[in-house]
Design a protein around this motif. Structure first.
Motif, PDB file in Angstrom:
ATOM      1  N   PHE A 187       0.756  -1.200   0.177  1.00  0.00           N
ATOM      2  CA  PHE A 187       0.117   0.151  -0.189  1.00  0.00           C
ATOM      3  C   PHE A 187       1.102   1.135   0.101  1.00  0.00           C
ATOM      4  O   PHE A 187       0.559   2.340  -0.863  1.00  0.00           O
ATOM      5  N   THR A 188       1.885   1.250   0.805  1.00  0.00           N
ATOM      6  CA  THR A 188       2.926   2.512   0.957  1.00  0.00           C
ATOM      7  C   THR A 188       3.622   2.747  -0.247  1.00  0.00           C
ATOM      8  O   THR A 188       3.718   3.729  -0.915  1.00  0.00           O
ATOM      9  N   LEU A 189       4.172   1.620  -0.866  1.00  0.00           N
ATOM     10  CA  LEU A 189       4.727   1.774  -2.395  1.00  0.00           C
ATOM     11  C   LEU A 189       3.773   2.090  -3.302  1.00  0.00           C
ATOM     12  O   LEU A 189       4.060   2.668  -3.971  1.00  0.00           O
ATOM     13  N   VAL A 190       2.809   1.610  -3.516  1.00  0.00           N
ATOM     14  CA  VAL A 190       1.768   2.041  -4.477  1.00  0.00           C
ATOM     15  C   VAL A 190       1.331   3.473  -4.424  1.00  0.00           C
ATOM     16  O   VAL A 190       1.321   4.251  -5.452  1.00  0.00           O
ATOM     17  N   PHE A 191       0.951   3.819  -3.131  1.00  0.00           N
ATOM     18  CA  PHE A 191       0.822   5.537  -3.015  1.00  0.00           C
ATOM     19  C   PHE A 191       1.801   6.272  -3.363  1.00  0.00           C
ATOM     20  O   PHE A 191       1.371   7.303  -4.124  1.00  0.00           O
ATOM     21  N   THR A 192       3.006   5.930  -2.726  1.00  0.00           N
ATOM     22  CA  THR A 192       4.091   6.779  -3.050  1.00  0.00           C
ATOM     23  C   THR A 192       4.433   6.832  -4.670  1.00  0.00           C
ATOM     24  O   THR A 192       4.529   7.817  -5.285  1.00  0.00           O
ATOM     25  N   ASN A 193       4.253   5.618  -5.346  1.00  0.00           N
ATOM     26  CA  ASN A 193       4.812   5.663  -6.857  1.00  0.00           C
ATOM     27  C   ASN A 193       3.694   6.144  -7.403  1.00  0.00           C
ATOM     28  O   ASN A 193       3.806   7.051  -8.448  1.00  0.00           O
ATOM     29  N   PHE A 194       2.275   6.013  -7.235  1.00  0.00           N
ATOM     30  CA  PHE A 194       1.157   6.496  -7.932  1.00  0.00           C
ATOM     31  C   PHE A 194       1.073   7.798  -8.014  1.00  0.00           C
ATOM     32  O   PHE A 194       1.196   8.649  -9.246  1.00  0.00           O
ATOM     33  N   PHE A 195       1.351   8.474  -7.045  1.00  0.00           N
ATOM     34  CA  PHE A 195       1.019   9.951  -7.056  1.00  0.00           C
ATOM     35  C   PHE A 195       2.212  10.822  -7.148  1.00  0.00           C
ATOM     36  O   PHE A 195       2.289  12.010  -7.517  1.00  0.00           O
ATOM     37  N   ASP A 196       3.375  10.211  -6.816  1.00  0.00           N
ATOM     38  CA  ASP A 196       4.710  10.877  -7.247  1.00  0.00           C
ATOM     39  C   ASP A 196       4.757  11.294  -8.784  1.00  0.00           C
ATOM     40  O   ASP A 196       4.859  12.334  -9.133  1.00  0.00           O
ATOM     41  N   ALA A 197       4.546  10.203  -9.429  1.00  0.00           N
ATOM     42  CA  ALA A 197       4.364  10.042 -10.817  1.00  0.00           C
ATOM     43  C   ALA A 197       3.489  10.774 -11.438  1.00  0.00           C
ATOM     44  O   ALA A 197       3.752  11.730 -12.291  1.00  0.00           O
ATOM     45  N   MET A 198       2.073  10.776 -10.815  1.00  0.00           N
ATOM     46  CA  MET A 198       1.111  11.680 -11.316  1.00  0.00           C
ATOM     47  C   MET A 198       1.332  13.068 -11.197  1.00  0.00           C
ATOM     48  O   MET A 198       1.122  13.761 -12.113  1.00  0.00           O
ATOM     49  N   GLY A 199       2.036  13.641 -10.135  1.00  0.00           N
ATOM     50  CA  GLY A 199       2.255  14.964 -10.169  1.00  0.00           C
ATOM     51  C   GLY A 199       3.360  15.237 -10.935  1.00  0.00           C
ATOM     52  O   GLY A 199       3.505  16.435 -11.351  1.00  0.00           O
ATOM     53  N   THR A 200       4.331  14.393 -10.951  1.00  0.00           N
ATOM     54  CA  THR A 200       5.580  14.818 -11.936  1.00  0.00           C
ATOM     55  C   THR A 200       5.190  14.949 -13.272  1.00  0.00           C
ATOM     56  O   THR A 200       5.431  15.698 -13.989  1.00  0.00           O
ATOM     57  N   MET A 201       4.393  13.981 -13.739  1.00  0.00           N
ATOM     58  CA  MET A 201       3.934  14.016 -15.173  1.00  0.00           C
ATOM     59  C   MET A 201       3.071  15.296 -15.475  1.00  0.00           C
ATOM     60  O   MET A 201       3.210  15.941 -16.390  1.00  0.00           O
ATOM     61  N   THR A 202       2.234  15.851 -14.555  1.00  0.00           N
ATOM     62  CA  THR A 202       1.361  16.859 -14.757  1.00  0.00           C
ATOM     63  C   THR A 202       2.245  18.293 -14.791  1.00  0.00           C
ATOM     64  O   THR A 202       2.089  19.004 -15.768  1.00  0.00           O
ATOM     65  N   GLY A 203       3.461  18.304 -13.912  1.00  0.00           N
ATOM     66  CA  GLY A 203       4.106  19.459 -14.188  1.00  0.00           C
ATOM     67  C   GLY A 203       5.151  19.240 -15.336  1.00  0.00           C
ATOM     68  O   GLY A 203       4.996  20.399 -16.052  1.00  0.00           O
TER      69      GLY A 203
END
Length: 513
Positions: free
Chosen positions: A321-337
């Motif tokens: 769960f910790t890995l998925v949340f970190t991976n999921f939203f780090d990447a989503m935010g990075t790609m947005t920017g």
């Protein structure tokens, strides 16, 4: 099933130009897309001319992205491995990873995944081992499981992220985020990477007591490497301000040459407890062999379900769960920017081949676990190449090819000191700050969540934390302000997930995990 999605890559001209204007950063030599015909098959495949770029600019952008990301080939082995059990993070069974092998698979996975991302998603984003997850594995996870079992958890995390991408769940969540929060994420990432640059260069340091951070050492700039960083920052800033084509790349090469001359004359050496004024991570000298044969012995050395047997299903699930949340939203935010910075975002914050990008990024996590190099994700350092003018996946192919070459040329890769890469990050962070004008700070229900998103990223050293704080505060404040129905149901679902994410420590203790 095909990874390529059906999201149109042909927005209306007015919308496309509006999207480019919202980036707030006109790059050196930037050209608005026009009716020009592709000049070659390469141009046509990557839509280089269509996106207002040139093949030369894509190559320069790819080079710049590689040089700003190349440190991961050196840093990842230092985090995950060592040269003996005495200087390496050892797992619960006493196992350890060889730094040489970690370095080889770091370059291999980053190269393959970045090329794949460029070919399929056609975006100028580089992928490599994520610093948040690799540190989490080395500091926390391996005290409970073995290295192969930890990498098995990373693979499971990647499979779940791929499934979120294939089913469209990740895209749906992305579209549910208000545009003001997306702008805040971009600004926060800009501050975050600038702060990383300041810290990596020694321009900002922690204190023994008093304020958490300070300028240099005791409030003064006392080290030569930090002065090189300042020189590089000014050179790159001047070149970009004067719209010199290749400004960032020229600045990186020139400052690296300066660093090499300074080291040859002054023999500063690497930073250590006895030499706090030394170079951080890389010393700008060529030593030993220039070419070495990579050892890929770690490929395939993972245990998919071993951790569930060792620590139990509940404990292993919480780690996933910790890995998925970190991976999921780090990447989503990075790609947005990054998409906004590249001028390829649509008005709603989405971008071409969004679903494909999410799926390939998830595959990066799978590949990283399968090679024991840790989850590979999109790197915010790619903004340096975008600042140089990169707009398409051709730049990613260039970056990926250089990563593959880095497996054989590790000594050459390590010539660029971290202080030089840090200067490029600060310049790009300043560019990304322009997105702040998209946020209506006159409405406090918007201003506070946006502000919290922006400041939490650099202050907590995590993109995912900033996104989580923004989600929670946006949903709660909107509901309390009488705008409950305006909050998308997916925002509420993700907000609940972030509440669990932020409270995972007490929850683990309560459950005895």
């Amino acid at each position: 099933m095909t990874i390529l999605d059906n999201h149109s890559d042909k927005p209306a001209v007015a919308e496309r130009e509006a999207a480019q204007r919202t980036t707030g950063f006109q790059k050196p030599g930037f050209q608005k897309p026009g009716p020009q015909k592709p000049s070659s098959v390469l141009d046509s495949f990557f839509q280089v001319t269509k996106r207002g770029s040139t093949i030369a600019r894509e190559f320069r952008g790819g080079l710049v992205t590689f040089f700003t990301m190349a440190y991961i080939v050196i840093l990842n082995p230092l985090i995950l491995g060592g040269f003996s059990p005495e200087n390496a993070p050892t797992d619960v069974a006493g196992g350890w990873l060889s730094a040489a092998q970690v370095g080889a698979v770091t370059g291999l996975t980053a190269g393959v995944m970045t090329i794949l991302f460029g070919l399929i998603a056609n975006l100028p984003f580089g992928l490599a081992a994520g610093l948040g997850i690799n540190s989490f594995l080395a500091v926390a996870v391996i005290h409970e499981v073995t290295w192969p079992e930890a990498m098995g958890l990373v693979v499971i995390n990647g499979i779940l992220i791929v499934l979120f991408g294939v089913t469209g769940a990740r895209t749906a969540i992305f579209k549910a985020v208000p545009k003001e929060l997306k702008a805040a994420i971009t600004v926060g990432i800009g501050l975050f990477i600038a702060f990383i640059g300041f810290v990596d260069s020694g321009f900002v340091r922690r204190t023994q007591g008093g304020p958490p951070v300070q300028l240099g050492e005791g409030g003064s700039i006392t080290s030569i490497p930090t002065l090189v960083f300042i020189a590089g920052l000014l050179v790159m800033g001047i070149l970009v301000a004067r719209k010199i084509q290749g400004g960032l790349l020229i600045g990186i090469v020139a400052t690296t040459a300066l660093a090499a001359i300074v080291e040859a004359v002054m023999h500063i050496g690497p930073s250590s407890a006895d030499n706090p004024g030394g170079w951080h991570l890389n010393t700008p000298v060529l030593s030993g062999q220039l070419v070495s044969v990579p050892d890929l012995g770690l490929v395939g050395q993972f245990d998919l379900f071993g951790s569930f047997g060792r620590i139990g299903g509940l404990a292993a699930t919480m780690l996933v769960f910790t890995l998925v949340f970190t991976n999921f939203f780090d990447a989503m935010g990075t790609m947005t920017g990054l998409a906004k910075s590249a001028g390829v975002s649509y008005k709603d914050g989405t971008f071409p081949r969004l679903k494909s990008a999410f799926i390939v990024e998830g595959l990066g996590a799978v590949a990283g676990g399968a090679t024991s190099g840790s989850s590979n994700t999109v790197y915010i350092d790619s903004a340096a190449g975008i600042g140089e003018g990169a707009r398409t996946g051709l730049a990613s192919v260039v970056t990926g090819a250089l990563f593959l070459g880095s497996m054989f040329l590790t000594p050459l890769t390590s010539v660029v000191p971290l202080e030089v890469a840090a200067a490029a990050l600060v310049v790009v962070g300043a560019m990304m700050m322009a997105q702040i004008r998209e946020i209506n700070f006159s409405k406090f229900s918007v201003a506070l969540p946006a502000f919290l998103t922006i400041v939490t990223m650099p202050l907590s050293y995590s993109i995912a934390n900033g996104i989580g704080v923004g989600f929670v505060s946006w949903a709660v404040i909107s509901a309390a302000s009488g705008r409950f129905r305006k909050v998308h149901p997916l925002m509420w679902a993700v907000t609940l997930g972030f509440v669990v994410y932020f409270a995972r420590g007490p929850i683990n203790a309560l459950l005895g995990v």
